[in-house]
Scaffold this motif. Structure first.
Motif, PDB file in Angstrom:
ATOM      1  N   SER A  47      22.888  30.515  -8.101  1.00 48.24           N
ATOM      2  CA  SER A  47      22.644  31.638  -7.198  1.00 48.24           C
ATOM      3  C   SER A  47      22.820  32.983  -7.883  1.00 48.24           C
ATOM      4  N   PHE A 164      23.265  22.855  -1.261  1.00 49.11           N
ATOM      5  CA  PHE A 164      23.610  23.553  -0.033  1.00 49.11           C
ATOM      6  C   PHE A 164      24.180  24.938  -0.336  1.00 49.11           C
ATOM      7  N   ALA A 165      24.855  25.065  -1.469  1.00 46.94           N
ATOM      8  CA  ALA A 165      25.406  26.364  -1.842  1.00 46.94           C
ATOM      9  C   ALA A 165      24.288  27.357  -2.159  1.00 46.94           C
ATOM     10  N   PHE A 167      21.232  27.165  -1.127  1.00 49.36           N
ATOM     11  CA  PHE A 167      20.508  27.397   0.123  1.00 49.36           C
ATOM     12  C   PHE A 167      21.212  28.430   1.005  1.00 49.36           C
ATOM     13  N   SER A 168      22.521  28.381   1.036  1.00 54.83           N
ATOM     14  CA  SER A 168      23.273  29.292   1.909  1.00 54.83           C
ATOM     15  C   SER A 168      23.713  30.563   1.197  1.00 54.83           C
ATOM     16  N   PHE A 169      24.100  30.446  -0.089  1.00 55.11           N
ATOM     17  CA  PHE A 169      24.632  31.593  -0.803  1.00 55.11           C
ATOM     18  C   PHE A 169      23.559  32.633  -1.126  1.00 55.11           C
ATOM     19  N   ALA A 172      22.788  34.710   1.892  1.00 56.04           N
ATOM     20  CA  ALA A 172      24.010  35.371   2.339  1.00 56.04           C
ATOM     21  C   ALA A 172      24.411  36.489   1.385  1.00 56.04           C
ATOM     22  N   TYR A 336      14.123  33.303   0.108  1.00 60.94           N
ATOM     23  CA  TYR A 336      13.714  32.103   0.837  1.00 60.94           C
ATOM     24  C   TYR A 336      13.142  31.047  -0.110  1.00 60.94           C
ATOM     25  N   SER A 339      15.992  29.334  -1.697  1.00 58.29           N
ATOM     26  CA  SER A 339      16.640  28.459  -0.730  1.00 58.29           C
ATOM     27  C   SER A 339      15.828  27.192  -0.501  1.00 58.29           C
ATOM     28  N   ILE A 343      16.938  23.233  -0.875  1.00 62.05           N
ATOM     29  CA  ILE A 343      16.795  22.184   0.133  1.00 62.05           C
ATOM     30  C   ILE A 343      16.058  20.987  -0.446  1.00 62.05           C
TER      31      ILE A 343
END
Length: 525
Positions: A47, A164-165, A167-169, A172, A336, A339, A343
């Motif tokens: 990320s 998942f990190a 995708f979310s980090f 965020a 996106y 992310s 996924i």
């Protein structure tokens, strides 16, 4: 009947002792800890691309110089892998991972106050890089020890933490930067990474003690009968003085023997119990780092596969956002895309674990197919145009990356490479060899981008490294089956020849003594 039988229940701070590999039990807690550690290590590294443009603007640096931050970090992480193995074997996995979590957090927090890119090299590159190594490698090693039949599937699913990190980090952190700036965003990430220390406290050591049963052995002949048979085979008699064998060869007269006792009574002398008998041979001194794996040709080929394949692991994640920006895609849509790649990587890891868990299957060949398809995905990026074209390439690349990234280290435990017994040392050496690619990969891609003014060159360099890795991966199985079989045949031939049958020492000595006495008698005559 349950496959796992726990021999001893220990306190929370002690080792878990099993009679068989549990394939569950406390291993599920270790799997959860590995999930979180993956998220806070590789998830943050992948990320980090969201900070690239901010760092270039703040420090007024080029792509290649900013790329050195992650490059040094990955190099230190992989180069110090043998150190991680030594410390884990010496102090245990728990303490090493907890110390690594403190280093990771400290490096990221201090980096938020950096005033130059050189400060980033030291804080994130060296300090956090060392922490990443001490956190990740011991966790995946001890997780492999808790599982056998489910190892591939559990490791693949637990490794989705980094997906998942990302995708979310990525979204965020992008949103957080708009509110508080990149420095405070990086500070928040550093504080979050303290969770690695908590995960490290969950890593209980595991001890496997095999339970054995004493099989009833046929009664053996007494020592005196054995001596009589030996003399009978040489056409002599134990009672005959003229046969060339002195009567002192009787077991009752052998020095140190006062009474002949059958060997069948020996187990009772050692207090062995047929019901509860745990094998307690003298344990050899554990090597802190076993470099003997370097003599295994299959491991050497597998290490070269990891060396070249590493070129394609990190650069795409770092350059996907700059590439999308160069194609006119906005910041939000670029996040996106990253992310969506994360996924797809989740599904790729789960799919690879599910396939590799099937039996019978040659896992090394499945890995080879995935590596070839991953190289195709890297080549496809330069041909993408627009948001949806780049999105499709990213999803395809993420899925194939998941099939390889989540399985290439656990595959060291397979017999086609080194096996579970030597996995700890093999993982340290393997990741150490990857350090060269981790150091050269991102800066090489950055230099190509600065030279060609085109981000496509970075993806082409990654694809070339992946193709070379596939070639060496294809040689792993032939080296294991060919060269190892030749060595085994040589050992079998040497063992079949065997030494000549042994005779009692006193039998030979007395025979020689008789011969000398008779020779002297004939000379005197």
């Amino acid at each position: 009947s349950k496959m796992t039988v726990k021999a001893v229940r220990m306190p929370c701070t002690s080792a878990n002792v099993y009679t068989k590999v549990p394939d569950g039990g406390w291993g599920w807690t270790v799997a959860f800890a590995f999930f979180v550690v993956e998220a806070l290590t590789y998830g943050i590294i992948k990320s980090f691309g969201v900070f690239f443009n901010d760092l270039m603007e703040s420090f007024d640096e080029t792509n290649s110089r900013i790329s050195w931050i992650i490059s040094i970090c990955v190099f230190v992480q992989t180069f110090t892998a043998p150190l991680s193995t030594v410390l884990s074997n010496r102090f245990g996995h728990r303490l090493v991972v907890m110390a690594g979590g403190l280093l990771v957090s400290a490096g990221m927090v201090i980096a938020s106050f950096a005033r130059s890119v050189v400060d980033m090299y030291v804080t994130i590159g060296v300090v956090s890089g060392l922490g990443y190594c001490l956190s990740f490698l011991p966790t995946v090693t001890i997780l492999s020890q808790y599982f056998d039949k489910r190892r591939s599937l559990v490791t693949a699913v637990a490794s989705t933490g980094e997906c998942f990190a990302v995708f979310s980090f990525a979204p965020a952190i992008t949103a957080l930067k708009e509110q508080i700036g990149w420095r405070y965003s990086m500070l928040s990430v550093g504080v979050l990474q303290l969770g690695i220390t908590a995960c490290g406290s969950l890593l209980r050591p595991i001890v496997i003690r095999e339970q054995e049963e004493v099989k009833a052995q046929p009664p053996e002949e007494s020592a005196e009968t054995k001596y009589m048979l030996e003399n009978e085979q040489t056409c002599t008699s134990i009672e005959s003085i003229d046969s060339g064998v002195d009567i002192t060869t009787s077991p009752s007269n052998v020095p140190g023997k006062t009474k002949a006792e059958p060997k069948s009574e020996e187990p009772k002398q050692h207090g062995q119990n047929p019901v509860e008998n745990y094998s307690t041979p003298p344990e050899p001194k554990t090597k802190l780092l076993d470099f003997s794996v370097m003599r295994d040709y299959s491991f050497i080929c597998y290490a070269f596969f990891g060396l070249f394949a590493t070129l394609g692991f990190f650069a795409p994640s770092l350059y996907i956002i700059p590439l999308s920006r160069s194609l006119g895609i906005g910041k939000d849509h670029s996040a996106y895309i990253l992310s969506a790649m994360a996924i797809a990587e989740v599904f790729g890891r789960v799919f690879a674990g599910w396939v590799l868990n099937k039996k019978p299957i040659r896992k090394i060949y499945i890995e080879l197919i995935c590596v070839v398809l991953l190289a195709v995905a890297l080549v496809a990026f330069p041909f993408a145009s627009g948001f949806w074209g780049l999105m499709i390439c990213s999803v395809y690349f993420g899925f194939m990356l998941g099939t390889v990234a989540g399985t290439h280290i656990p595959l060291l435990a397979e017999d086609d490479v080194v096996g579970i017994e030597r996995m700890s040392s093999a993982a340290g050496v393997y990741v150490f060899i990857q350090s060269l690619a981790g150091l050269a990969g991102p800066p090489l891609a950055g230099v190509l981008v600065d030279t060609t003014k085109n981000y496509s060159s970075a993806f082409y360099s990654c694809a070339a490294g992946m193709v070379l890795g596939a070639i060496f991966l294809a040689l792993v199985r032939p080296c294991k089956t060919g060269l190892c079989h030749q060595q085994q045949q040589q050992q079998v031939e040497e063992s079949t020849a065997g030494p000549p049958p042994e005779l009692p020492d006193d039998f030979i000595d007395m025979d020689i003594g008789k011969g000398e006495n008779s020779g002297k008698g004939s000379d005197s005559v």
